[in-house]
Enzyme design. Structure first.
Site, PDB file in Angstrom:
ATOM      1  N   CYS A 184      46.722  17.947 -52.104  1.00  0.00           N
ATOM      2  CA  CYS A 184      47.731  17.982 -53.190  1.00  0.00           C
ATOM      3  C   CYS A 184      47.218  18.322 -54.364  1.00  0.00           C
ATOM      4  O   CYS A 184      46.197  18.603 -54.578  1.00  0.00           O
ATOM      5  CB  CYS A 184      47.804  16.430 -53.282  1.00  0.00           C
ATOM      6  SG  CYS A 184      48.126  15.667 -51.793  1.00  0.00           S
ATOM      7  N   LYS A 204      42.829  24.042 -48.599  1.00  0.00           N
ATOM      8  CA  LYS A 204      41.526  24.579 -49.405  1.00  0.00           C
ATOM      9  C   LYS A 204      40.491  23.307 -49.445  1.00  0.00           C
ATOM     10  O   LYS A 204      39.507  23.421 -49.338  1.00  0.00           O
ATOM     11  CB  LYS A 204      41.915  25.478 -50.351  1.00  0.00           C
ATOM     12  CG  LYS A 204      40.736  26.012 -51.074  1.00  0.00           C
ATOM     13  CD  LYS A 204      40.117  27.135 -50.059  1.00  0.00           C
ATOM     14  CE  LYS A 204      38.991  27.772 -50.386  1.00  0.00           C
ATOM     15  NZ  LYS A 204      38.099  28.597 -49.331  1.00  0.00           N
TER      16      LYS A 204
HETATM   17  C1  F6R Z   1      36.848  27.189 -43.019  1.00  0.00           C
HETATM   18  C2  F6R Z   1      36.777  26.238 -44.248  1.00  0.00           C
HETATM   19  C3  F6R Z   1      36.518  24.905 -44.378  1.00  0.00           C
HETATM   20  C4  F6R Z   1      35.670  24.692 -45.310  1.00  0.00           C
HETATM   21  C5  F6R Z   1      35.488  22.945 -45.148  1.00  0.00           C
HETATM   22  C6  F6R Z   1      34.435  22.434 -46.412  1.00  0.00           C
HETATM   23  O1  F6R Z   1      36.848  28.417 -43.356  1.00  0.00           O
HETATM   24  O2  F6R Z   1      36.804  26.902 -45.532  1.00  0.00           O
HETATM   25  O3  F6R Z   1      36.244  24.508 -42.872  1.00  0.00           O
HETATM   26  O4  F6R Z   1      34.389  25.309 -44.962  1.00  0.00           O
HETATM   27  O5  F6R Z   1      36.683  22.186 -45.350  1.00  0.00           O
HETATM   28  O6  F6R Z   1      34.780  22.823 -47.490  1.00  0.00           O
HETATM   29  P1  F6R Z   1      34.157  22.964 -48.889  1.00  0.00           P
HETATM   30  O7  F6R Z   1      32.944  23.858 -48.575  1.00  0.00           O
HETATM   31  O8  F6R Z   1      35.070  23.230 -50.095  1.00  0.00           O
HETATM   32  O9  F6R Z   1      33.513  21.405 -49.148  1.00  0.00           O
END
Ligand code: F6R
Length: 614
Positions: A2, A609
């Site tokens: 969100c 993301k």
């Molecule tokens: C895969 C991807 C996700 C993130 C995960 C952790 O390409 O991007 O598996 O690596 O959600 O996200 P962060 O690094 O932001 O804690």
């Protein structure tokens, strides 16, 4: 996940909110909406399941007003319908709320409101906030919001507008980011810098437990974790971010732009941190002296998804270079097994966004039990970065595509720097330290060399895209690479891709190998090369097509002449650094396979993301 935007000032709010919502699209969402306070004090709302452009179709004509809030929703409580989209309003339509996070006691509050005769218009947890604000008897909007927040349990970043208080937006934060952007006689709010940087880079980040009144002239912050509101003092400050980093530029997608940026990102994370004279690294942000480093008996790395897999790569680097037992664990599981926190363990949290709730909660659990946590985090000032005792910023720059590429590469390099430092304080020799530094300095150019083979990789990717199911295999240093390769492939191509240790194939999965199931095998020229090549023959004997990612000079025997085997050579470096050079072609394979299938590589279905809910 969100996203929140808000605007108050001298311009029409609706177009700015739409623009801001568009900038949050990359976070992943399934519906969007906005509420604007008209000049006559009327509150108008529009919300729809679907894309921001669907919302835009019904907004412009009738949405005059210079105060408003907007939201992109990623469904948690209830499906992606128009009714469940934010903002949510009270029964009289005078309060509107947008909210990121999850209210844990929403069911009880919904039941309480229903018992009191309130008809709920949605399935969401957020709606209760609008009704609670409306029911508060406080004189000010801040008081009403604080009353509502006193009744809820859970996480939130939120923004509230009220027809009776048309000169302000009230925002609050608890576990979900909320940023205030300062303009000239206008102010913005957002949950992500991406929505602000086009207008201002002078921002203030709220802390957990803090709320703020935002007017066209400025903002005032308070703590609301007691019955009273207490003023806090928070200054806005310029953030060092290049707004063009959020633009796609000449590229067809953010993912491609971000993959191609990896050599530069690698240079940035290393810059100023290598000490060639002593064969070690400078990591001032770790906040640990040599004596404290020597006292470490174990390293435990925590991250989610790709950050977890690169954590596994980091654990093997630390064990190899520093000879400290190290392992990585999925942060999402960690605190549920009531972990034993040891004083002589160094905990490392790794996260691009610095917002991932599972990783954040793991960090909080460790700190609550007295453990020391350092962060490898990309987003400066993010929740995880602030929660840690020290850390290494990754300097990858903003990563917009859901699939992590350049951030992952900088994470690997961050681990290399950490391993080097831990090693040099212990038994790693100066010559080994210098050998590693030489290898690290070669990496940007070598990453570029792999990226330059894009045309060949595109051909291989198209063949892989035809398969419904694939294996990615590797051993020891190569196994986390296989996991990351499978992850990247499945998340953007929607093909089933499974990672296995090469050594485990014959203990089960070999049964699945056939002409229809290709295997991407990682076969670096290391101490296991002969065993790995033998496993390739076992696959080929069962007619399994192979893509072998290896080093020049590795002898694949008869397979070299087989039409079902394709070979990808990556440059040689120090063997400890192999994982990152083996990872780059797998990113390109996933990207081109998804492209060939006509899929949206930047916004894969169902994914977000920043995963800010459990
Ligand atoms: C895969 C991807 C996700 C993130 C995960 C952790 O390409 O991007 O598996 O690596 O959600 O996200 P962060 O690094 O932001 O804690």
């Amino acid at each position: 996940m969100c996203g929140i935007v808000g605007y108050i000032g001298t311009q029409q709010a609706a177009p700015l909110l739409l623009e801001g919502l568009g900038r949050l699209e990359h976070r992943g969402y399934d519906s969007a909406g906005m509420a604007v306070l008209g000049t006559g004090g009327a509150l108008r709302m529009a919300k729809r399941s679907g894309r921001v452009r669907d919302l835009a179709e019904e907004v412009p004509a009738r949405f005059g007003g210079k105060v408003g809030i907007g939201h992109t929703r990623w469904a948690t409580h209830g499906p992606a319908t128009d009714a469940n989209a934010h903002p949510h309003a009270d029964a009289a339509g005078r309060v509107a709320v947008v909210h990121n996070g999850i209210l844990d006691n929403a069911s009880a509050l919904r039941a309480m409101l229903t018992d009191d005769g309130i008809e709920l218009a949605s399935d969401t947890d957020t709606e209760v906030l609008a009704h609670l604000v409306a029911r508060s008897g406080a004189d000010t909007l801040e008081g009403r919001v604080a009353d509502a927040l006193a009744a809820v349990e859970g996480t939130y970043g939120l923004a509230v507008v009220h027809a009776d208080f048309p000169d302000r937006i009230v925002v609050a934060r608890n576990g979900s980011p909320l940023i205030i952007g300062v303009g000239d006689k206008e102010m913005h709010v957002a949950s992500d810098l991406a929505a602000l940087v086009r207008y201002t880079t002078t921002v203030a980040y709220l802390d957990d437990g803090e709320m703020a009144t935002v007017t066209a002239q400025g903002f005032t912050t308070y703590r609301h974790d007691t019955a009273q509101l207490h003023r806090t003092h928070r200054d806005a400050a310029p953030v060092d971010v290049d707004p063009s980093a959020y633009e796609i530029g000449e590229h067809e997608s953010f993912m491609l732009a971000e993959m191609l940026e990896q050599p530069r990102a690698a240079e940035r994370v290393l810059r100023g941190r290598l000490n060639e004279r002593f064969g070690t690294s400078h990591l001032g942000g770790l906040n640990m002296d040599a004596r404290e480093i020597r006292a470490i008996r174990r390293v435990k790395i925590l991250g989610c998804g790709s950050a977890y897999y690169v954590g596994q790569m980091g654990a093997s680097l630390i064990e190899e270079l520093a000879r400290i037992p190290a392992d990585a664990e999925a942060a999402s599981e960690f605190r549920y097994r009531d972990p034993v926190i040891e004083p002589d363990t160094l905990y490392v949290a790794v996260s691009q966004s610095g917002e991932t709730i599972d990783t954040l909660l793991a960090v909080q659990e460790i700190r609550r039990k007295g453990g020391r946590v350092v962060g490898l985090v990309n987003v400066v000032g993010s929740a995880i970065a602030r929660e840690c005792d020290g850390g290494i910023y990754l300097h990858a720059g903003p990563e917009v595509a859901v699939a992590s590429t350049k951030a992952l590469t900088t994470m690997f390099l961050g681990f290399s720097l950490l391993a080097l430092q831990l090693g040099r304080v212990r038994d790693l020799s100066i010559s080994d330290g210098r050998r590693l530094i030489e290898g690290l300095l070669k990496l940007p150019e070598q990453i570029q060399a792999v990226l330059d083979t894009e045309a060949e990789l595109t051909v291989v990717a198209k063949r892989l895209a035809e398969a419904d199911s694939l294996f990615f295999i590797g051993r020891v240093r190569g196994f986390p690479v296989a996991r990351e390769g499978a992850q990247k492939f499945k998340e953007i191509t929607y093909r089933h891709a499974e990672a296995y240790q090469t050594s485990e194939l014959k203990h089960g999965p070999l049964a699945l190998i056939s002409e229809a199931v290709p295997t991407v095998a990682l076969v670096p020229d290391d101490e296991l090369v002969d065993r790995n090549v033998a496993a390739l023959h076992e696959i080929a004997a069962r007619k399994g097509p192979l893509v072998v990612v290896t080093h020049e000079g590795v002898d694949l025997g008869d397979l070299a002449h087989s039409s079902t085997t394709q070979r990808i050579d990556v440059p040689r470096n120090e063997k400890e650094l192999d994982p990152i050079l083996l990872t780059i072609p797998l990113q390109l394979l996933a990207f081109h396979a998804a492209n060939h299938l006509g899929l949206d590589v930047d916004k894969p279905r169902n994914l977000a993301k920043s995963v800010t809910v459990e």
